[in-house]
Design a protein around this motif. Structure first.
Motif, PDB file in Angstrom:
ATOM      1  N   THR A   1       5.126 -35.199  60.589  1.00 30.12           N
ATOM      2  CA  THR A   1       6.508 -35.018  61.039  1.00 30.12           C
ATOM      3  C   THR A   1       6.643 -35.442  62.503  1.00 30.12           C
ATOM      4  OG1 THR A   1       6.196 -32.753  61.829  1.00 30.12           O
ATOM      5  CG2 THR A   1       6.795 -33.023  59.505  1.00 30.12           C
ATOM      6  N   ALA A   2       7.881 -35.593  62.944  1.00 31.88           N
ATOM      7  CA  ALA A   2       8.156 -35.953  64.341  1.00 31.88           C
ATOM      8  C   ALA A   2       9.622 -35.638  64.609  1.00 31.88           C
ATOM      9  CB  ALA A   2       7.887 -37.439  64.564  1.00 31.88           C
ATOM     10  N   LEU A   3      10.021 -35.792  65.853  1.00 32.69           N
ATOM     11  CA  LEU A   3      11.449 -35.700  66.168  1.00 32.69           C
ATOM     12  C   LEU A   3      11.956 -37.129  66.343  1.00 32.69           C
ATOM     13  CD1 LEU A   3      13.763 -33.607  66.768  1.00 32.69           C
ATOM     14  CD2 LEU A   3      13.404 -34.188  69.173  1.00 32.69           C
ATOM     15  N   TYR A   4      12.855 -37.530  65.465  1.00 32.20           N
ATOM     16  CA  TYR A   4      13.443 -38.865  65.553  1.00 32.20           C
ATOM     17  C   TYR A   4      14.522 -38.845  66.636  1.00 32.20           C
ATOM     18  CZ  TYR A   4      15.539 -43.278  64.122  1.00 32.20           C
ATOM     19  OH  TYR A   4      16.023 -44.568  64.104  1.00 32.20           O
ATOM     20  N   ILE A   5      14.505 -39.851  67.502  1.00 31.66           N
ATOM     21  CA  ILE A   5      15.456 -39.927  68.607  1.00 31.66           C
ATOM     22  C   ILE A   5      16.358 -41.136  68.383  1.00 31.66           C
ATOM     23  CG2 ILE A   5      15.698 -40.114  71.122  1.00 31.66           C
ATOM     24  CD1 ILE A   5      12.779 -39.110  71.338  1.00 31.66           C
ATOM     25  N   ARG A   6      17.644 -40.914  68.382  1.00 33.60           N
ATOM     26  CA  ARG A   6      18.598 -41.997  68.116  1.00 33.60           C
ATOM     27  C   ARG A   6      19.542 -42.196  69.306  1.00 33.60           C
ATOM     28  NH1 ARG A   6      20.923 -44.930  63.898  1.00 33.60           N
ATOM     29  NH2 ARG A   6      18.741 -45.283  63.429  1.00 33.60           N
ATOM     30  N   PRO A   7      19.205 -43.126  70.203  1.00 32.53           N
ATOM     31  CA  PRO A   7      20.156 -43.528  71.248  1.00 32.53           C
ATOM     32  C   PRO A   7      21.146 -44.527  70.651  1.00 32.53           C
ATOM     33  CG  PRO A   7      17.850 -43.938  71.878  1.00 32.53           C
ATOM     34  CD  PRO A   7      17.882 -43.735  70.402  1.00 32.53           C
ATOM     35  N   PHE A   8      22.387 -44.491  71.064  1.00 30.16           N
ATOM     36  CA  PHE A   8      23.360 -45.471  70.585  1.00 30.16           C
ATOM     37  C   PHE A   8      24.498 -45.621  71.589  1.00 30.16           C
ATOM     38  CE2 PHE A   8      26.393 -42.309  68.604  1.00 30.16           C
ATOM     39  CZ  PHE A   8      25.564 -41.191  68.649  1.00 30.16           C
ATOM     40  N   MET A   9      25.158 -46.757  71.508  1.00 24.32           N
ATOM     41  CA  MET A   9      26.279 -47.037  72.419  1.00 24.32           C
ATOM     42  C   MET A   9      27.368 -47.748  71.627  1.00 24.32           C
ATOM     43  SD  MET A   9      26.693 -49.192  76.020  1.00 24.32           S
ATOM     44  CE  MET A   9      25.299 -50.159  75.755  1.00 24.32           C
ATOM     45  N   PHE A  10      28.612 -47.386  71.891  1.00 30.07           N
ATOM     46  CA  PHE A  10      29.707 -48.004  71.136  1.00 30.07           C
ATOM     47  C   PHE A  10      30.939 -48.158  72.015  1.00 30.07           C
ATOM     48  CE2 PHE A  10      31.704 -43.858  70.698  1.00 30.07           C
ATOM     49  CZ  PHE A  10      30.612 -42.998  70.713  1.00 30.07           C
ATOM     50  N   ALA A  11      31.796 -49.113  71.605  1.00 27.31           N
ATOM     51  CA  ALA A  11      33.042 -49.410  72.308  1.00 27.31           C
ATOM     52  C   ALA A  11      34.028 -48.258  72.133  1.00 27.31           C
ATOM     53  CB  ALA A  11      33.640 -50.689  71.729  1.00 27.31           C
ATOM     54  N   ILE A  12      34.831 -47.981  73.160  1.00 26.57           N
ATOM     55  CA  ILE A  12      35.817 -46.900  73.019  1.00 26.57           C
ATOM     56  C   ILE A  12      37.230 -47.268  73.469  1.00 26.57           C
ATOM     57  CG2 ILE A  12      34.198 -44.956  73.074  1.00 26.57           C
ATOM     58  CD1 ILE A  12      35.105 -44.623  76.090  1.00 26.57           C
ATOM     59  N   ASP A  13      37.464 -48.545  73.805  1.00 28.54           N
ATOM     60  CA  ASP A  13      38.847 -48.891  74.183  1.00 28.54           C
ATOM     61  C   ASP A  13      39.807 -48.537  73.043  1.00 28.54           C
ATOM     62  OD1 ASP A  13      37.817 -49.973  76.467  1.00 28.54           O
ATOM     63  OD2 ASP A  13      38.634 -51.987  76.168  1.00 28.54           O
ATOM     64  N   GLU A  14      41.035 -48.206  73.397  1.00 27.14           N
ATOM     65  CA  GLU A  14      42.050 -48.000  72.359  1.00 27.14           C
ATOM     66  C   GLU A  14      42.811 -49.311  72.224  1.00 27.14           C
ATOM     67  OE1 GLU A  14      44.891 -44.882  73.152  1.00 27.14           O
ATOM     68  OE2 GLU A  14      45.167 -44.565  71.004  1.00 27.14           O
ATOM     69  N   PHE A  15      42.237 -50.225  71.426  1.00 24.49           N
ATOM     70  CA  PHE A  15      42.816 -51.566  71.339  1.00 24.49           C
ATOM     71  C   PHE A  15      42.242 -52.297  70.136  1.00 24.49           C
ATOM     72  CE2 PHE A  15      42.906 -56.127  72.783  1.00 24.49           C
ATOM     73  CZ  PHE A  15      44.275 -56.257  72.722  1.00 24.49           C
ATOM     74  N   ILE A  16      43.101 -52.776  69.247  1.00 22.55           N
ATOM     75  CA  ILE A  16      42.571 -53.461  68.074  1.00 22.55           C
ATOM     76  C   ILE A  16      42.664 -54.980  68.160  1.00 22.55           C
ATOM     77  CG2 ILE A  16      42.682 -51.582  66.367  1.00 22.55           C
ATOM     78  CD1 ILE A  16      45.379 -52.802  65.456  1.00 22.55           C
ATOM     79  N   GLY A  17      42.878 -55.508  69.353  1.00 18.56           N
ATOM     80  CA  GLY A  17      42.732 -56.952  69.536  1.00 18.56           C
ATOM     81  C   GLY A  17      41.240 -57.261  69.537  1.00 18.56           C
ATOM     82  N   VAL A  18      40.874 -58.490  69.080  1.00 24.42           N
ATOM     83  CA  VAL A  18      39.457 -58.836  69.084  1.00 24.42           C
ATOM     84  C   VAL A  18      39.056 -59.379  70.451  1.00 24.42           C
ATOM     85  CG1 VAL A  18      37.634 -60.214  68.024  1.00 24.42           C
ATOM     86  CG2 VAL A  18      39.465 -59.296  66.608  1.00 24.42           C
ATOM     87  N   ARG A  19      38.431 -58.522  71.212  1.00 23.93           N
ATOM     88  CA  ARG A  19      37.862 -58.911  72.507  1.00 23.93           C
ATOM     89  C   ARG A  19      36.869 -57.818  72.883  1.00 23.93           C
ATOM     90  NH1 ARG A  19      39.287 -54.869  75.556  1.00 23.93           N
ATOM     91  NH2 ARG A  19      41.398 -54.326  76.175  1.00 23.93           N
ATOM     92  N   PRO A  20      35.949 -58.116  73.822  1.00 26.02           N
ATOM     93  CA  PRO A  20      34.987 -57.072  74.177  1.00 26.02           C
ATOM     94  C   PRO A  20      35.711 -55.870  74.783  1.00 26.02           C
ATOM     95  CG  PRO A  20      34.342 -59.207  75.100  1.00 26.02           C
ATOM     96  CD  PRO A  20      35.735 -59.363  74.568  1.00 26.02           C
ATOM     97  N   SER A  21      35.273 -54.693  74.409  1.00 29.11           N
ATOM     98  CA  SER A  21      35.825 -53.462  74.968  1.00 29.11           C
ATOM     99  C   SER A  21      35.491 -53.388  76.463  1.00 29.11           C
ATOM    100  CB  SER A  21      35.177 -52.285  74.221  1.00 29.11           C
ATOM    101  OG  SER A  21      35.766 -51.063  74.566  1.00 29.11           O
ATOM    102  N   ASP A  22      36.317 -52.680  77.223  1.00 34.76           N
ATOM    103  CA  ASP A  22      36.002 -52.447  78.640  1.00 34.76           C
ATOM    104  C   ASP A  22      35.146 -51.196  78.800  1.00 34.76           C
ATOM    105  OD1 ASP A  22      37.413 -54.602  79.725  1.00 34.76           O
ATOM    106  OD2 ASP A  22      39.311 -53.495  79.629  1.00 34.76           O
ATOM    107  N   ASP A  23      35.431 -50.204  77.973  1.00 38.11           N
ATOM    108  CA  ASP A  23      34.780 -48.897  78.139  1.00 38.11           C
ATOM    109  C   ASP A  23      33.892 -48.568  76.939  1.00 38.11           C
ATOM    110  OD1 ASP A  23      36.221 -48.786  80.459  1.00 38.11           O
ATOM    111  OD2 ASP A  23      37.783 -47.470  79.650  1.00 38.11           O
ATOM    112  N   PHE A  24      32.849 -47.781  77.219  1.00 39.19           N
ATOM    113  CA  PHE A  24      31.838 -47.482  76.199  1.00 39.19           C
ATOM    114  C   PHE A  24      31.347 -46.048  76.339  1.00 39.19           C
ATOM    115  CE2 PHE A  24      31.857 -51.979  76.972  1.00 39.19           C
ATOM    116  CZ  PHE A  24      31.753 -52.524  75.699  1.00 39.19           C
ATOM    117  N   THR A  25      30.768 -45.547  75.271  1.00 39.24           N
ATOM    118  CA  THR A  25      30.065 -44.270  75.320  1.00 39.24           C
ATOM    119  C   THR A  25      28.616 -44.504  74.911  1.00 39.24           C
ATOM    120  OG1 THR A  25      32.048 -42.995  74.811  1.00 39.24           O
ATOM    121  CG2 THR A  25      29.948 -41.923  74.359  1.00 39.24           C
TER     122      THR A  25
END
Ligand SMILES: *Cc1c(COP(=O)(O)O)cnc(C)c1O
Length: 353
Positions: free
Chosen positions: A135-159
């Protein structure tokens, strides 16, 4: 430059650790008490915090949901016999996550968020690192876009976030794999080398078709000719042919796995013949037919080593003889011994917290 990031910690009022049955740990069914978060807003990282694990709120116009601007990593922490906790090669995951970030037009994550944040999270949830064999402790780092915008372009803000989960064995027994000669996981110039959400979404349907026919996973082949062996499921794939360890070189279609690199490093250290070179499906099947193919296994953090006992190609199942699985057993044991602090950590892979 931004000021040094201050980490704030809000502890959960009650731990859920009692719900964990250490002797019956499944793969990622329960999550630890806390999670790490950081915001990227207005061009800088801020608000680094540890909070009780729980749901998060997102705009329905979130671009990660609509267009998959989202990346992740996966690594594991182990509890040694003497109670010390170490994470296996986290610096390599940190570097790879920033390679994924660049490809997906996301900001680089600072080391103090990824590494120091992870360490603090594990300190808070150290009880969640199980110490039962396998057994082990699985660690899941992740990052995703959070802009409130459905145009296709890179987001400005992320979490950026990290969640963790106690895990047991990924596969309970050796796996049956089928060589995929129609669908494609990754193409030259694509995103195959990045751990980005869409790659995994695209793999689900071909995997489902293989499951329907009784196979656990696929062997992905190159997207142009389906002639070369690339990966298996979400693992790198490695073979022992004769007395030589053979695996494909990583590149833009093959993810640069840390388990794969660890296996290659150990094999070379032991003086084994190692060939990192393109391997054709024809050569693989020929080696299976003539008995030269001794071992086949997937290499990845979730399973570490996933033994393959059947390779299917053009409707024929080629079986591998379990009695010949010498190298994969040896390398699996060596990796476990290193991660549990039972032998010298010659390559400096354990990051003690
Ligand atoms: C994560 C991953 C691997 C394995 O990488 P590790 O660093 O060993 O966990 C291999 N292939 C794919 C496609 C992956 O996503």
């Amino acid at each position: 430059m931004q000021d040094t990031l201050q980490l704030t910690i809000h502890k959960a009022p009650h731990s859920r650790i009692k719900e964990l049955d250490y002797n019956n740990i499944k793969f990622a069914r329960q999550y630890s008490d806390h999670m790490l978060l950081a915001d990227y807003k207005g061009g800088e990282w801020k608000n680094l915090r540890i909070e009780p694990y729980g749901n998060i709120s997102l705009s329905p116009a979130n671009p990660a949901i609509h267009y998959g601007q989202s990346i992740f990593e996966g690594l594991k922490a182990y509890k040694h016999d003497d109670g010390k906790i170490s994470i296996f090669r986290p610096q390599a995951n940190f570097e790879r996550m920033n390679i994924s970030a660049e490809r997906m037009v996301m900001p680089a994550i600072p080391e103090e968020i990824f590494m120091d944040g992870m360490r603090e999270l594990l300190k808070v949830d150290s009880q969640w690192v199980p110490n039962v064999e396998g057994t082990a402790l699985y660690i899941r780092p992740f990052m995703f876009a959070i802009d409130e915008f459905i145009g296709v372009r890179p987001s400005d803000d992320f979490t950026f976030m990290i969640i963790t989960s106690p895990v047991g064995a990924y596969y309970a027994k050796p796996v049956k794999v089928r060589v995929e000669t129609h669908y494609t996981r990754a193409v030259k110039g694509g995103t195959g080398y990045a751990k980005t959400a869409g790659n995994y979404a695209a793999s689900l349907y071909p995997a489902k078709l293989a499951h329907k026919d009784g196979y656990d996973q696929l062997i992905w082949t190159d997207g142009q000719e389906h002639k070369y062996v690339e990966e298996s499921g979400t693992m790198n794939i490695m073979f022992v042919i004769g007395d030589t360890l053979v695996t494909a070189p990583t590149g833009d279609t093959i993810l640069n796995g840390i388990t794969r690199d660890s296996v290659l490093t150990l094999a070379r250290d032991w003086g084994m013949n190692v060939e990192v070179r393109p391997l054709t499906v024809d050569e693989l099947i020929d080696a299976a037919k003539t008995g030269k193919l001794k071992e086949a296994f997937g290499a990845g953090t979730a399973a570490t080593i996933a033994h393959v006992d059947t390779i299917a190609h053009e409707g024929i199942d080629y079986k591998l003889d379990q009695s010949g699985w010498e190298f994969s057993e040896k390398v699996l044991k060596a990796l476990n011994d290193i991660r549990l602090g039972r032998v010298e950590d010659k390559f400096g892979w354990n990051y003690l917290i």
